[in-house]
Design a protein around this motif. Structure first.
Motif, PDB file in Angstrom:
ATOM      1  N   ALA A  64       0.855  -1.200   0.000  1.00  0.00           N
ATOM      2  CA  ALA A  64       0.000   0.000   0.000  1.00  0.00           C
ATOM      3  C   ALA A  64       0.882   1.238   0.000  1.00  0.00           C
ATOM      4  O   ALA A  64       0.978   1.941   1.005  1.00  0.00           O
ATOM      5  N   PRO A  65       1.520   1.517  -1.138  1.00  0.00           N
ATOM      6  CA  PRO A  65       2.390   2.698  -1.164  1.00  0.00           C
ATOM      7  C   PRO A  65       1.571   3.979  -1.072  1.00  0.00           C
ATOM      8  O   PRO A  65       0.495   4.080  -1.666  1.00  0.00           O
ATOM      9  N   ILE A  66       2.080   4.909  -0.303  1.00  0.00           N
ATOM     10  CA  ILE A  66       1.366   6.180  -0.187  1.00  0.00           C
ATOM     11  C   ILE A  66       1.633   6.987  -1.454  1.00  0.00           C
ATOM     12  O   ILE A  66       2.763   7.112  -1.899  1.00  0.00           O
ATOM     13  N   THR A  67       0.562   7.432  -2.052  1.00  0.00           N
ATOM     14  CA  THR A  67       0.650   8.278  -3.224  1.00  0.00           C
ATOM     15  C   THR A  67       0.165   9.645  -2.781  1.00  0.00           C
ATOM     16  O   THR A  67      -1.014   9.816  -2.457  1.00  0.00           O
ATOM     17  N   ASP A  77      -2.991  11.021  -4.173  1.00  0.00           N
ATOM     18  CA  ASP A  77      -4.177  10.146  -4.176  1.00  0.00           C
ATOM     19  C   ASP A  77      -4.361   9.520  -2.797  1.00  0.00           C
ATOM     20  O   ASP A  77      -4.235   8.309  -2.623  1.00  0.00           O
ATOM     21  N   LEU A  78      -4.666  10.349  -1.818  1.00  0.00           N
ATOM     22  CA  LEU A  78      -4.888   9.832  -0.470  1.00  0.00           C
ATOM     23  C   LEU A  78      -6.081   8.885  -0.384  1.00  0.00           C
ATOM     24  O   LEU A  78      -6.015   7.899   0.355  1.00  0.00           O
ATOM     25  N   PRO A  79      -7.176   9.112  -1.126  1.00  0.00           N
ATOM     26  CA  PRO A  79      -8.260   8.139  -1.088  1.00  0.00           C
ATOM     27  C   PRO A  79      -7.811   6.752  -1.585  1.00  0.00           C
ATOM     28  O   PRO A  79      -8.173   5.730  -0.995  1.00  0.00           O
ATOM     29  N   GLY A  80      -7.018   6.734  -2.634  1.00  0.00           N
ATOM     30  CA  GLY A  80      -6.487   5.459  -3.136  1.00  0.00           C
ATOM     31  C   GLY A  80      -5.588   4.789  -2.114  1.00  0.00           C
ATOM     32  O   GLY A  80      -5.623   3.570  -1.929  1.00  0.00           O
ATOM     33  N   TYR A  81      -4.782   5.598  -1.430  1.00  0.00           N
ATOM     34  CA  TYR A  81      -3.924   5.079  -0.371  1.00  0.00           C
ATOM     35  C   TYR A  81      -4.759   4.483   0.757  1.00  0.00           C
ATOM     36  O   TYR A  81      -4.482   3.389   1.249  1.00  0.00           O
ATOM     37  N   ALA A  82      -5.809   5.193   1.157  1.00  0.00           N
ATOM     38  CA  ALA A  82      -6.670   4.698   2.240  1.00  0.00           C
ATOM     39  C   ALA A  82      -7.299   3.359   1.847  1.00  0.00           C
ATOM     40  O   ALA A  82      -7.366   2.439   2.666  1.00  0.00           O
ATOM     41  N   ILE A  97      -5.499  10.951   9.126  1.00  0.00           N
ATOM     42  CA  ILE A  97      -6.920  10.630   8.951  1.00  0.00           C
ATOM     43  C   ILE A  97      -7.078   9.456   7.992  1.00  0.00           C
ATOM     44  O   ILE A  97      -7.875   8.542   8.244  1.00  0.00           O
ATOM     45  N   ALA A  98      -6.322   9.456   6.894  1.00  0.00           N
ATOM     46  CA  ALA A  98      -6.379   8.329   5.949  1.00  0.00           C
ATOM     47  C   ALA A  98      -5.954   7.041   6.648  1.00  0.00           C
ATOM     48  O   ALA A  98      -6.613   5.999   6.528  1.00  0.00           O
ATOM     49  N   LEU A  99      -4.874   7.122   7.407  1.00  0.00           N
ATOM     50  CA  LEU A  99      -4.395   5.965   8.159  1.00  0.00           C
ATOM     51  C   LEU A  99      -5.408   5.556   9.218  1.00  0.00           C
ATOM     52  O   LEU A  99      -5.766   4.384   9.349  1.00  0.00           O
ATOM     53  N   GLY A 100      -5.896   6.534   9.971  1.00  0.00           N
ATOM     54  CA  GLY A 100      -6.841   6.257  11.041  1.00  0.00           C
ATOM     55  C   GLY A 100      -8.147   5.665  10.546  1.00  0.00           C
ATOM     56  O   GLY A 100      -8.698   4.753  11.160  1.00  0.00           O
ATOM     57  N   ALA A 101      -8.655   6.178   9.425  1.00  0.00           N
ATOM     58  CA  ALA A 101      -9.906   5.649   8.879  1.00  0.00           C
ATOM     59  C   ALA A 101      -9.746   4.180   8.502  1.00  0.00           C
ATOM     60  O   ALA A 101     -10.629   3.355   8.774  1.00  0.00           O
ATOM     61  N   VAL A 122     -12.835   5.122   1.771  1.00  0.00           N
ATOM     62  CA  VAL A 122     -12.375   5.872   0.593  1.00  0.00           C
ATOM     63  C   VAL A 122     -13.226   7.128   0.396  1.00  0.00           C
ATOM     64  O   VAL A 122     -12.702   8.211   0.102  1.00  0.00           O
ATOM     65  N   THR A 123     -14.529   7.012   0.582  1.00  0.00           N
ATOM     66  CA  THR A 123     -15.432   8.164   0.425  1.00  0.00           C
ATOM     67  C   THR A 123     -15.114   9.252   1.440  1.00  0.00           C
ATOM     68  O   THR A 123     -15.100  10.444   1.103  1.00  0.00           O
ATOM     69  N   ALA A 124     -14.859   8.871   2.666  1.00  0.00           N
ATOM     70  CA  ALA A 124     -14.534   9.860   3.707  1.00  0.00           C
ATOM     71  C   ALA A 124     -13.241  10.602   3.376  1.00  0.00           C
ATOM     72  O   ALA A 124     -13.177  11.838   3.486  1.00  0.00           O
ATOM     73  N   VAL A 125     -12.224   9.882   2.959  1.00  0.00           N
ATOM     74  CA  VAL A 125     -10.949  10.527   2.633  1.00  0.00           C
ATOM     75  C   VAL A 125     -11.092  11.363   1.363  1.00  0.00           C
ATOM     76  O   VAL A 125     -10.520  12.455   1.255  1.00  0.00           O
TER      77      VAL A 125
END
Length: 189
Positions: free
Chosen positions: A70-73, A76-81, A140-144, A175-178
């Motif tokens: 799961a590389p962080i982009t 594209d934080l939603p994609g990362y989440a 937030i992305a990580l936490g979600a 993904v929707t939240a992020v």
């Protein structure tokens, strides 16, 4: 048969991962790790120094695996989440290990801080926000992704007939939240 130190190290890391996920650092026993790895206790001290250093090595190893899966982009934080959610569903031990790490070592290491600052800087540049906001977005992305894995598997909706549908619905929510958070940033540029 020739001795293979790389194979021994890999077996020790795998066995230690299982042990640390199950009982944390304080509950882990070097003799159980060595036995599960078909190695001797001295190999742990030779290769890793101490049980704490072995824990750090396991954590670093698993974070590298997670970064590959799961590389962080930054843009594209939603994609990362979503990718992070998938990785944690596939290997819930990753999250449990992180929770043990937070409980037993509440202070972040220099390597963790450097890693987070590097990622947050990339996010700040992509979304044109300050470093504090970028760090919040990353967390937030990580936490979600992690919050669902920490609680939802124990809370079953009796109306859900399919585990796959339930997972897909939760992933979609993450993904929707992020997505909503990152979209709100672009509105205020």
């Amino acid at each position: 048969m020739a001795y293979d130190s790389a194979a021994t190290k890999a077996r020790l890391l795998d066995a230690a991962y299982d042990e640390f996920v199950r009982v944390g650092l304080a509950g882990a026993r070097v003799d159980r790790i060595a036995k599960a790895a078909s190695a001797n206790k001295q190999a742990i001290y030779l290769y890793f120094g101490s049980k704490e250093d072995l824990f750090d090595a396991v954590m670093a190893d698993r974070l590298r695996v997670l970064a590959d899966v799961a590389p962080i982009t930054a843009d594209d934080l939603p994609g990362y989440a979503g990718a992070l959610f998938d990785a944690l569903v596939a290997d819930p031990g990753l999250q449990r290990l992180s929770q043990w790490r937070a409980l037993e070592f509440p202070e972040a290491s220099e390597a963790e801080i450097d890693s987070h600052v590097t990622k947050a800087t990339e996010i700040a540049e992509s979304y044109r926000v300050g470093l504090t906001v970028a760090t919040d977005l990353m967390m937030i992305a990580l936490g979600a992704s992690m919050a669902w894995n920490a609680t939802a598997p124990r809370i079953r909706n009796p109306l859900d007939e399919s585990e796959d549908r339930r997972l897909a619905a939760h992933r979609h929510s993450v993904v929707t939240a992020v997505t909503a958070l990152t979209a709100a940033l672009t509105v205020h540029d």
